[in-house]
Design a protein around this motif. Structure first.
Motif, PDB file in Angstrom:
ATOM      1  N   LYS A 426       0.838  -1.197   0.000  1.00  0.00           N
ATOM      2  CA  LYS A 426       0.000   0.000   0.000  1.00  0.00           C
ATOM      3  C   LYS A 426       0.871   1.246   0.000  1.00  0.00           C
ATOM      4  CE  LYS A 426      -0.657  -1.074   4.883  1.00  0.00           C
ATOM      5  NZ  LYS A 426      -1.640  -1.572   5.853  1.00  0.00           N
ATOM      6  N   TYR A 428       0.798   5.337   1.459  1.00  0.00           N
ATOM      7  CA  TYR A 428       0.159   6.371   2.261  1.00  0.00           C
ATOM      8  C   TYR A 428       0.503   7.746   1.700  1.00  0.00           C
ATOM      9  CZ  TYR A 428      -0.499   2.776   5.882  1.00  0.00           C
ATOM     10  OH  TYR A 428      -0.853   1.650   6.579  1.00  0.00           O
ATOM     11  N   LYS A 448      -8.988   8.181   3.601  1.00  0.00           N
ATOM     12  CA  LYS A 448      -9.267   7.134   4.585  1.00  0.00           C
ATOM     13  C   LYS A 448      -8.060   6.954   5.500  1.00  0.00           C
ATOM     14  CE  LYS A 448     -12.594   4.499   1.842  1.00  0.00           C
ATOM     15  NZ  LYS A 448     -12.875   3.206   1.155  1.00  0.00           N
ATOM     16  N   ASP A 450      -5.730   4.804   8.374  1.00  0.00           N
ATOM     17  CA  ASP A 450      -5.281   3.449   8.704  1.00  0.00           C
ATOM     18  C   ASP A 450      -4.494   3.523  10.009  1.00  0.00           C
ATOM     19  OD1 ASP A 450      -4.790   0.758   8.507  1.00  0.00           O
ATOM     20  OD2 ASP A 450      -3.124   0.958   7.093  1.00  0.00           O
ATOM     21  N   LYS A 452      -2.799   2.254  13.332  1.00  0.00           N
ATOM     22  CA  LYS A 452      -2.236   1.000  13.824  1.00  0.00           C
ATOM     23  C   LYS A 452      -1.659   1.203  15.224  1.00  0.00           C
ATOM     24  CE  LYS A 452      -2.811  -1.210   9.877  1.00  0.00           C
ATOM     25  NZ  LYS A 452      -3.797  -2.283   9.713  1.00  0.00           N
TER      26      LYS A 452
END
Length: 622
Positions: A426, A428, A448, A450, A452
């Motif tokens: 992916k 970012y 969006k 993400d 963690k």
């Protein structure tokens, strides 16, 4: 009998076996195999006559068979004791060593009769003879494997043929009879096909399937299944002392255009590529000692292909090269199979640590060592190629603003030097790291988030704080260049000022201030405990109010102004008992800032010190 039925279960009844077939209309048909079948186990060839007499008295029969030893690969003769399960249970304790007693008898039956669970049969009791499956995409992806690794190719082909056999129509009504929805029912059937085990109940542990799969694969190759102690190579009494998975401390800051490169199925790949198996780690060949495991005192066999290695490798290749790709192309059935294979592969390392009959400390340590080496090597190559790695975690490497050509060189070198596949997972738009490991915020191009490992996004965190994190992320998503970071910081500053005022002036819903936690002790243990943790304080008040609680239940509380209860100072109340004016606003302001610190500090923000309700954010920002 000529009704199409899906074989889903079987039951041993003395010397007969009853099989259960599921028809498409949901009807369950029982079929009794009238041929005698007795459960069995194996014992050493040298057995005292008195034990023979006991076996005979219990109605057991004794025969001999040649089986290969997994560790020496040499054939030897063993005694096979067959009888009903009750007799075998009494008899097995008379032997110093017993093999294959833990393998469920119904799985032995399926092996001996050559039937396969999860397969649709036109004739009940018929042997499993797979229909021929022709697939151009499969041949294209695996044709080179036949010459390179024929043992693994045969495993891949067998699994593929079983998976691709005709699947009956499963309706929601039929699935409900088994406690599933339609998709979960299909998953259960495919899992049954792959592992050749009866249709699973929801309580069946995942380790059961990988153990059954491995054991039957050994039997199919003519090996006697080792005992748990033999699998452990005499090391069952010691723990796993090797180093844990590698996590490289992140560089603190806000980074733009960050790519995350992942090793595809790192642990299964290490097991496969480096030939890691119970019989290959620390094998007895002197010429293999030179093939040392990185950072460990172990070595790996150069002369034999490990059976666990080839099994895990076959499942991994089948998933990555076929079902995962087809699933991404929109094939729903392929995605279901890919998910099942992933669930099996996820535990292929863990079972070597803690599951009796698969555990082997040296094997587990070797898997981790090769995985650590993979991340270290990728980081080193990235630096050599002029890339900027900022964080590494187990199987992932984070690289900031890489040139495509340099990144491809990294991928190619990793494949060439390690034999492992590294690929972009992916990207970012914005990624924020504190100095904490396993905690960061990634923001994609579409805005969006993400998150963690962030304290502000844990399941226990109040919804109020989660909303603050989302507001902060929205501002961060507007960053297009380094110059935008300063402006984003100013906007976030204003958001925090407003949210702090919301807390101070109680402009919130009480339900948004709840901390949710799981009770790890029973109500009786909580009431007896001298510890008055906040979760216990909440539980005690609920119990006193007549509310029944149980271990494992989630309860929610809010932090309130201190009060005395049962002679102790309490600082929380169950969320439904709290009035807005009881909320301890200073605690919540402090909690908001501490939970957000992992995001705020990389932006150049400091710590807050709360002294009174009139405090502002002036102490928070540098």
């Amino acid at each position: 009998m000529s009704l199409k039925g899906l074989l889903i279960d079987g039951k041993i009844e003395k010397d007969r076996v009853r099989l259960y077939y599921l028809l498409e209309d949901g009807k369950l048909i029982e079929w009794m195999d009238e041929r005698k079948f007795y459960p069995y186990f194996y014992v050493p060839l040298e057995v005292e006559n008195v034990i023979f007499d006991e076996a005979t008295a219990l109605g057991c029969s004794v025969s001999s068979e040649f089986k290969k030893d997994l560790f020496s690969d040499k054939e030897d003769k063993y005694l096979k004791i067959s009888g009903d399960e009750e007799a075998l249970a009494k008899l097995k304790y008379r032997f110093n060593r017993v093999w294959e007693d833990e393998l469920p008898s119904i799985i032995k039956y399926a092996f001996e009769r050559n039937i396969r669970f999860g397969i649709q049969y036109e004739t009940f009791g018929k042997k499993y003879t797979p229909l021929k499956v022709e697939d151009h995409y499969f041949n294209e992806n695996f044709e080179n494997l036949l010459d390179k690794d024929p043992i693994k190719y045969n495993y891949v082909k067998r699994f593929f043929e079983a998976i691709e056999q005709p699947m009956p129509r499963i309706t929601e009504d039929v699935a409900k009879k088994f406690g599933y929805d339609k998709e979960r029912m299909l998953k259960a059937i495919y899992l049954s096909r792959i592992t050749n085990t009866p249709l699973a109940s929801k309580r069946t542990p995942p380790s059961y399937f990988i153990k059954a799969l491995y054991y039957i694969s050994l039997k199919s190759e003519g090996y006697i299944i080792p005992t748990a102690e033999e699998f452990a190579r005499g090391e069952s009494s010691r723990g796993v002392y090797g180093k844990a998975a590698l996590v490289i401390t992140p560089e603190k800051g806000v980074f733009l255009n960050t790519y995350v490169l992942d090793y595809e199925s790192l642990y299964p790949s290490c097991i496969d590529v480096y030939n890691l198996s119970h019989e290959t780690v620390n094998c007895g060949h002197s010429e293999c000692i030179k093939n040392g495991v990185p950072e460990e005192k172990h070595h790996v066999c150069l002369l034999r292909r490990g059976r666990y290695s080839v099994l895990i490798g076959a499942l991994k290749d089948l998933r990555i090269k076929y079902y995962k790709r087809r699933g991404k192309d929109g094939d729903i059935r392929a995605k279901i199979v890919s998910d099942i294979l992933k669930n099996i592969l996820v535990i292929c390392y863990g079972v070597t640590i803690r599951i009796k009959g698969l555990a082997n400390p040296s094997l587990a340590e070797s898997i981790t060592a090769y995985a650590r080496n993979a991340l270290k090597t990728a980081w080193k190559i990235a630096l050599e190629e002029g890339l900027k790695p900022v964080y590494g975690d187990t199987d992932s490497l984070f690289i900031v603003n890489p040139e495509s050509k340099r990144m491809q060189t990294l991928v190619d070198r990793v494949k060439s030097e390690l034999g492992l596949d590294l690929a972009v997972d992916k990207k970012y738009k914005v990624c924020i790291f504190s100095k904490a490991k396993k905690a960061y915020l990634g923001i994609f191009e579409d805005g969006k988030i993400d998150p963690k490992g962030l304290a502000a996004y844990k399941s226990s965190t109040p919804l109020f704080v989660k909303k603050v994190l989302k507001e902060t992320a929205i501002e961060l998503s507007k960053i297009e260049s380094a110059d935008d970071i300063v402006r984003a910081r100013e906007r976030i500053n204003r958001i925090l000022e407003e949210r702090e005022k919301d807390i101070l002036y109680r402009r919130f819903e009480v339900k948004d201030m709840g901390f949710s936690v799981i009770l790890h002790k029973s109500p009786q243990e909580i009431l007896k405990s001298n510890v008055k943790a906040q979760s216990y304080q909440c539980a005690i008040q609920l119990i006193d109010a007549g509310i029944r609680l149980r271990r494992g239940q989630t309860i929610t509380f809010a932090k309130v102004k201190p009060f005395y209860y049962r002679g102790n100072k309490f600082t929380v109340k169950p969320i439904n008992f709290v009035k807005k004016d009881e909320i301890n606003v200073q605690d919540y302001i402090s909690n908001m800032h501490s939970m957000m610190a992992q995001i705020l500090e990389p932006l150049g923000l400091g710590k807050v010190s709360i002294k009174n309700q009139n405090m502002t954010l002036s102490n928070w920002f540098k």
